[in-house]
Design an enzyme around this catalytic site. Sequence first.
Site, PDB file in Angstrom:
ATOM      1  N   ASP A   1      -5.853  31.755  26.252  1.00 26.50           N
ATOM      2  CA  ASP A   1      -7.269  31.970  26.590  1.00 26.50           C
ATOM      3  C   ASP A   1      -7.631  31.273  27.898  1.00 26.50           C
ATOM      4  OD1 ASP A   1      -7.132  29.423  25.545  1.00 26.50           O
ATOM      5  OD2 ASP A   1      -8.748  29.679  24.087  1.00 26.50           O
ATOM      6  N   SER A   2      -6.681  30.521  28.471  1.00 25.72           N
ATOM      7  CA  SER A   2      -6.856  29.981  29.829  1.00 25.72           C
ATOM      8  C   SER A   2      -7.076  31.130  30.811  1.00 25.72           C
ATOM      9  CB  SER A   2      -5.637  29.147  30.235  1.00 25.72           C
ATOM     10  OG  SER A   2      -4.441  29.892  30.067  1.00 25.72           O
TER      11      SER A   2
ATOM     12  N   ASP B   1      -3.626  33.962  22.195  1.00 26.48           N
ATOM     13  CA  ASP B   1      -4.612  33.022  21.656  1.00 26.48           C
ATOM     14  C   ASP B   1      -5.742  33.742  20.943  1.00 26.48           C
ATOM     15  OD1 ASP B   1      -4.000  30.325  22.078  1.00 26.48           O
ATOM     16  OD2 ASP B   1      -4.585  30.423  24.187  1.00 26.48           O
TER      17      ASP B   1
ATOM     18  N   LYS C   1      -1.987  32.546  18.239  1.00 18.60           N
ATOM     19  CA  LYS C   1      -2.045  31.072  18.289  1.00 18.60           C
ATOM     20  C   LYS C   1      -3.488  30.665  18.059  1.00 18.60           C
ATOM     21  CE  LYS C   1      -1.566  28.589  22.343  1.00 18.60           C
ATOM     22  NZ  LYS C   1      -2.877  27.916  22.463  1.00 18.60           N
TER      23      LYS C   1
ATOM     24  N   GLU D   1      -6.157  26.995  17.616  1.00 17.79           N
ATOM     25  CA  GLU D   1      -6.259  25.560  17.881  1.00 17.79           C
ATOM     26  C   GLU D   1      -6.819  24.793  16.686  1.00 17.79           C
ATOM     27  OE1 GLU D   1      -8.499  24.867  21.469  1.00 17.79           O
ATOM     28  OE2 GLU D   1      -7.181  26.144  22.668  1.00 17.79           O
TER      29      GLU D   1
ATOM     30  N   GLU E   1      -0.260  19.490  23.048  1.00 14.92           N
ATOM     31  CA  GLU E   1      -0.813  19.397  24.405  1.00 14.92           C
ATOM     32  C   GLU E   1      -1.344  18.001  24.707  1.00 14.92           C
ATOM     33  OE1 GLU E   1      -3.304  22.634  25.650  1.00 14.92           O
ATOM     34  OE2 GLU E   1      -3.945  21.594  27.471  1.00 14.92           O
TER      35      GLU E   1
HETATM   36  O1  KIV Z   1      -4.477  28.964  26.972  1.00 14.70           O
HETATM   37  C1  KIV Z   1      -3.431  28.422  27.346  1.00 14.70           C
HETATM   38  O2  KIV Z   1      -2.945  28.646  28.463  1.00 14.70           O
HETATM   39  C2  KIV Z   1      -2.783  27.484  26.438  1.00 14.70           C
HETATM   40  C3  KIV Z   1      -1.654  26.677  26.978  1.00 14.70           C
HETATM   41  C4  KIV Z   1      -2.170  25.658  27.904  1.00 14.70           C
HETATM   42  C5  KIV Z   1      -0.821  26.073  25.900  1.00 14.70           C
HETATM   43  O3  KIV Z   1      -3.156  27.383  25.311  1.00 14.70           O
END
Ligand code: KIV
Length: 264
Positions: A42-43, A81, A110, A112, A179
Amino acid sequence: MSVDEFKKMKQKNEKITMLTCYDYWTASILSETDIDCILVGDSLVMVMHGAETTIPATIELMASHTAAVAKGAPNKFIITDLPFCSYRKGVAIAMDAVEKIMRSGANAVKLEGVVGNEEIIEHIVASGIPVMGHIGLTPQSVNLFGGYKVQGKTKDNAQKLLKQAIMLEKAGCFAIVLECMPNLVAEEITDKLNIPTIGIGAGPHVSGQVLVLHDLLGMHNKKSTLKPKFVKTYMQGGLLIESSIKKYITDVKRQKFPSSKYCY
Ligand code: KIV
């Protein structure tokens, strides 16, 4: 790559490599490499859409980028994510999000954090969908943390992280992202688990590493200041792009492009 192979790689002490990817053409380059898996993180809402945090990411956005990545790298294991809050409103709503993301081409999701997610993780896994966990500096909780800070620095907090990792393994996660935490904390977690850990800012004693691809390639402009300590930059992509564009502009202005070589 399969969920079983993640475990086997940990058993063989073979490091797992993961990189973020958000679009078709980058995915098609990654598909030609030996990268073990791709994370549609989600980055992407920060890197590709200019957001300040990952909080504005939506399911539609994650699904759309996943579809592009899946087209570019059909041979890779893709983890996407689940965005902010999409898995915090009950199992049925979480499953709608998971369904959209899996139908767009992901092989796993994924999410969190741990507390309050256990039942949802168990349900997703029982539905035949692999889940990757993520603990430590979980960016969706940046407002609670008061910034992007290293986690698990005190003995108490390190113990909390270990407990969370064990809970994620019990809930059925096939791997966990660790992380931004001290090396020793990540090492202890990795040693205590059967499933692999994938570190980012968690030192070398983990089962694999992940980085944001744009950080690795130095795809930033001169104004960008945020560069975490854990990022190794392998090329100055931003500078290369800028100088190439400047050369193109000069060529056009001076009527050097297109020369006869580029004409019919
Ligand atoms: O969203 C992302 O890029 C991440 C990584 C930093 C692990 O979750």
